[in-house]
Every structure is written in structure tokens, then in C-alpha cells.
Write a protein that holds these residues in place. Structure first.
Motif, PDB file in Angstrom:
ATOM      1  N   LEU A   1      30.666  27.612  24.854  1.00 44.31           N
ATOM      2  CA  LEU A   1      31.030  28.375  26.046  1.00 44.31           C
ATOM      3  C   LEU A   1      30.442  27.759  27.303  1.00 44.31           C
ATOM      4  CD1 LEU A   1      30.692  32.056  24.766  1.00 44.31           C
ATOM      5  CD2 LEU A   1      32.686  30.550  24.736  1.00 44.31           C
TER       6      LEU A   1
ATOM      7  N   LYS B   1      33.529  38.824  20.653  1.00 41.67           N
ATOM      8  CA  LYS B   1      34.677  37.921  20.672  1.00 41.67           C
ATOM      9  C   LYS B   1      35.880  38.688  20.147  1.00 41.67           C
ATOM     10  CE  LYS B   1      34.796  34.287  17.938  1.00 41.67           C
ATOM     11  NZ  LYS B   1      34.543  32.921  17.446  1.00 41.67           N
TER      12      LYS B   1
ATOM     13  N   TYR C   1      40.908  28.278  22.718  1.00 44.57           N
ATOM     14  CA  TYR C   1      40.569  29.402  23.596  1.00 44.57           C
ATOM     15  C   TYR C   1      39.763  30.436  22.825  1.00 44.57           C
ATOM     16  CZ  TYR C   1      44.048  32.279  21.221  1.00 44.57           C
ATOM     17  OH  TYR C   1      44.735  32.988  20.275  1.00 44.57           O
ATOM     18  N   ALA C   2      39.037  31.236  23.573  1.00 39.02           N
ATOM     19  CA  ALA C   2      38.322  32.392  23.027  1.00 39.02           C
ATOM     20  C   ALA C   2      38.272  33.452  24.114  1.00 39.02           C
ATOM     21  CB  ALA C   2      36.906  32.023  22.583  1.00 39.02           C
TER      22      ALA C   2
ATOM     23  N   TRP D   1      37.192  41.251  30.483  1.00 42.85           N
ATOM     24  CA  TRP D   1      37.194  40.177  29.498  1.00 42.85           C
ATOM     25  C   TRP D   1      36.984  38.854  30.209  1.00 42.85           C
ATOM     26  CZ3 TRP D   1      42.233  41.291  26.208  1.00 42.85           C
ATOM     27  CH2 TRP D   1      42.083  42.516  25.557  1.00 42.85           C
TER      28      TRP D   1
ATOM     29  N   GLU E   1      28.737  42.669  23.992  1.00 43.77           N
ATOM     30  CA  GLU E   1      29.665  41.560  24.119  1.00 43.77           C
ATOM     31  C   GLU E   1      30.256  41.242  22.752  1.00 43.77           C
ATOM     32  OE1 GLU E   1      29.525  37.295  26.355  1.00 43.77           O
ATOM     33  OE2 GLU E   1      27.985  37.671  24.848  1.00 43.77           O
TER      34      GLU E   1
ATOM     35  N   HIS F   1      37.951  31.864  27.819  1.00 41.37           N
ATOM     36  CA  HIS F   1      37.327  30.539  27.826  1.00 41.37           C
ATOM     37  C   HIS F   1      38.306  29.532  27.218  1.00 41.37           C
ATOM     38  CE1 HIS F   1      33.243  32.186  28.616  1.00 41.37           C
ATOM     39  NE2 HIS F   1      33.695  33.205  27.918  1.00 41.37           N
TER      40      HIS F   1
ATOM     41  N   ARG G   1      33.071  28.498  16.604  1.00 41.00           N
ATOM     42  CA  ARG G   1      32.649  28.929  17.930  1.00 41.00           C
ATOM     43  C   ARG G   1      32.619  27.738  18.878  1.00 41.00           C
ATOM     44  NH1 ARG G   1      29.131  33.122  20.004  1.00 41.00           N
ATOM     45  NH2 ARG G   1      28.193  32.456  21.967  1.00 41.00           N
TER      46      ARG G   1
ATOM     47  N   TRP H   1      36.443  36.887  25.206  1.00 45.78           N
ATOM     48  CA  TRP H   1      35.253  37.698  24.957  1.00 45.78           C
ATOM     49  C   TRP H   1      35.270  38.930  25.835  1.00 45.78           C
ATOM     50  CZ3 TRP H   1      30.824  36.623  21.845  1.00 45.78           C
ATOM     51  CH2 TRP H   1      30.909  35.431  21.111  1.00 45.78           C
ATOM     52  N   ARG H   2      34.855  40.044  25.260  1.00 40.60           N
ATOM     53  CA  ARG H   2      34.650  41.259  26.061  1.00 40.60           C
ATOM     54  C   ARG H   2      33.277  41.174  26.686  1.00 40.60           C
ATOM     55  NH1 ARG H   2      34.808  45.872  22.371  1.00 40.60           N
ATOM     56  NH2 ARG H   2      32.606  45.443  22.057  1.00 40.60           N
ATOM     57  N   ASP H   3      33.232  41.315  28.014  1.00 36.45           N
ATOM     58  CA  ASP H   3      31.963  41.233  28.718  1.00 36.45           C
ATOM     59  C   ASP H   3      31.119  42.463  28.435  1.00 36.45           C
ATOM     60  OD1 ASP H   3      32.918  38.893  29.725  1.00 36.45           O
ATOM     61  OD2 ASP H   3      33.522  39.733  31.650  1.00 36.45           O
TER      62      ASP H   3
ATOM     63  N   ALA I   1      40.514  34.452  19.271  1.00 40.93           N
ATOM     64  CA  ALA I   1      40.176  33.038  19.388  1.00 40.93           C
ATOM     65  C   ALA I   1      41.217  32.206  18.662  1.00 40.93           C
ATOM     66  CB  ALA I   1      38.779  32.759  18.833  1.00 40.93           C
TER      67      ALA I   1
END
Length: 269
Positions: A225, A214, A201-202, A240, A212, A243, A222, A204-206, A217
């Protein structure tokens, strides 16, 4: 070669091609169905974790807002302490609440383990200062992190500005804050369960007012995505995206080329 033999060979070749083609299409369809099944299962787990993260921050926001409202309405220290302890009980202890008069932390619940936070000047702090000044200027709650805590570990914090009535004007009193430790957030949101089921999982802040980034995680590498299942996480002042992606990809590595081999054998027969 006689004409009859040649004709039989041509017919057999055509049958082979037809059976192999139909088998290949069938195998591809089965693989697509299996991938869709795995994506649906991963999506259900991700939605559950995203909802749990939202609930945890909703509880934190409620605790900080309650303290801010009590200060603004002139509640006594005993009344404020009783509400803070009640909020901690609802959060099962995985939450820290603070009051910072004039931006300097004066009260923390629970105090045990958080003594190092007392006296920290948030307004002029090199890490917290920019975010705190933004809270004061906008008069809106702000969430930020993760960052290293003076108490040890890392966490996220939600700051709520407190203004009190002074005659006809509102005067800045300070800040009410709720702090969530990263480990507690992951555990409460069942994110470790994703890893236990074979998912990376990861979070991320939109991109919004900031860039943006991460935030959290399961590994340093990486993930792709573009291939991952993406689930939104709506929080106070931020959005957020969670993923998730199987470590070996969506195609099940445990299934060897048995189906293609069977199709080839049937075609030859």
C-alpha cells in the motif's frame, strides 16, 4: 610510462568518469519521468473507477430514500411500486430495493431471483441484526458488506430507517434498503479494466466507527500500500480507499538495461 602517456591516461579516466556520471544521472532522470508517467496514468484510471463507485451508491441511496419518504408520507403500494420500478430502470437492473415492515422483508424489487429474501427478519438476524439495530438507534442510513446473499452471490446493502408520524411522536415503521451485488458494482465501476491494463487493486474501508478492512481485491496477495496510488471513495456513512499498483512495480520491466549499457559504451569510447 612516459609523462605524456600518464597524463593522457588520467585525462581519459576523468572523461570516462564524467561521462559515466552524467549518463547515470540522465538514466535516473528518465526512469523517474517514466515512473511519474505510469503513476499519472494509473491515477486517472483509479479516479474514474472511484467516481463510478460513488455514483452507483448515490443511485442506490436515492432509491432507498425515495421509498422511505413515500412510506413516511402515506403513499399507496401502487405508487411505491411505480417509483421502485423507475429506480430499477435507472440502474439498468443492477439494483435490488426492499421494504421491511417492522424489520421483516415484505417487498422486493425485482422479485424474480430474490424470492428467498421475503420473510427474512432483519432485526433478529445473526448477520444483519447488529447493523439494523444501529440504523434504528441512530436514525441514520448505514452501509455495510460485503456478505453472502440468501439469493446467491455477495453484495453490499444500504439501510434507511423509516419513521411515520403517530400523533405527536415518530413511530418506527421499518426499513427501506438498496442492495448492490459485488459483481455488478465492479463491472459498473470499470474496475476489471484496471486488471486488464496490468494493475492490481485493493479497496479498503477506512477506519471510522469500525475497523479498517480490505473489502475487495484483485488477488489474494497483499499489495504494498505504501507504493500504490491511493484514491478516496466517499460513500453514505463510510469512506473507502482504492489502491492500484502495477503487477511488476512502477519500473517498466519491458525496458532492459539498454540505456545503462549505452552510457557505459559511450564512456569507454
Amino acid at each position: 610510462m612516459r609523462v605524456r602517456d600518464r597524463r593522457s591516461l588520467v585525462q581519459a579516466s576523468l572523461v570516462f568518469v564524467a561521462v559515466a556520471g552524467a549518463g547515470a544521472l540522465g538514466v535516473a532522470q528518465l526512469e523517474r519521468l517514466e515512473v511519474a508517467k505510469r503513476r499519472n496514468a494509473a491515477s486517472e484510471l483509479a479516479w474514474g473507477s472511484a467516481f463510478a463507485i460513488e455514483q452507483r451508491f448515490t443511485l442506490a441511496f436515492a432509491g432507498a430514500s425515495a421509498l422511505a419518504e413515500m412510506v413516511a408520507t402515506g403513499a399507496t403500494e401502487e405508487q411505491i411500486a411505480a417509483v421502485a420500478e423507475g429506480q430499477l430502470a435507472l440502474a439498468h437492473g443492477d439494483l435490488s430495493l426492499q421494504l421491511a415492515r417492522d424489520g421483516v422483508i415484505t417487498r422486493v424489487w425485482p422479485l424474480r431471483g430474490n424470492e428467498a429474501a421475503i420473510g427474512v427478519d432483519l432485526v433478529h438476524h445473526p448477520l444483519h441484526g447488529p447493523a439494523v439495530q444501529k440504523v434504528i438507534a441512530s436514525r441514520r442510513p448505514t452501509l455495510y458488506g460485503p456478505f453472502a446473499l440468501v439469493q446467491g452471490g455477495s453484495g453490499f446493502v444500504l439501510r434507511v430507517p423509516v419513521f411515520v408520524r403517530d400523533g405527536r411522536l415518530d413511530r418506527f415503521w421499518g426499513l427501506a434498503s438498496a442492495m448492490i451485488r459485488v459483481n455488478a458494482l465492479l463491472e459498473e465501476s470499470r474496475v476489471p479494466r484496471l486488471v486488464a491494463t496490468g494493475l492490481d487493486y485493493a479497496i479498503w474501508r477506512d477506519p471510522g466507527e469500525g475497523e479498517e478492512a480490505k473489502l475487495l481485491a484483485s488477488s489474494a496477495s497483499r499489495m504494498s500500500l505504501a507504493e500504490a496510488v491511493a484514491v478516496p471513495v466517499e460513500l453514505p456513512g463510510q469512506s473507502w480507499t482504492l489502491h492500484v499498483l502495477p503487477r511488476g512495480g512502477w519500473h517498466d520491466p519491458a525496458v532492459p538495461g539498454a540505456l545503462p549499457a549505452a552510457v557505459l559504451l559511450i564512456s569507454l569510447l
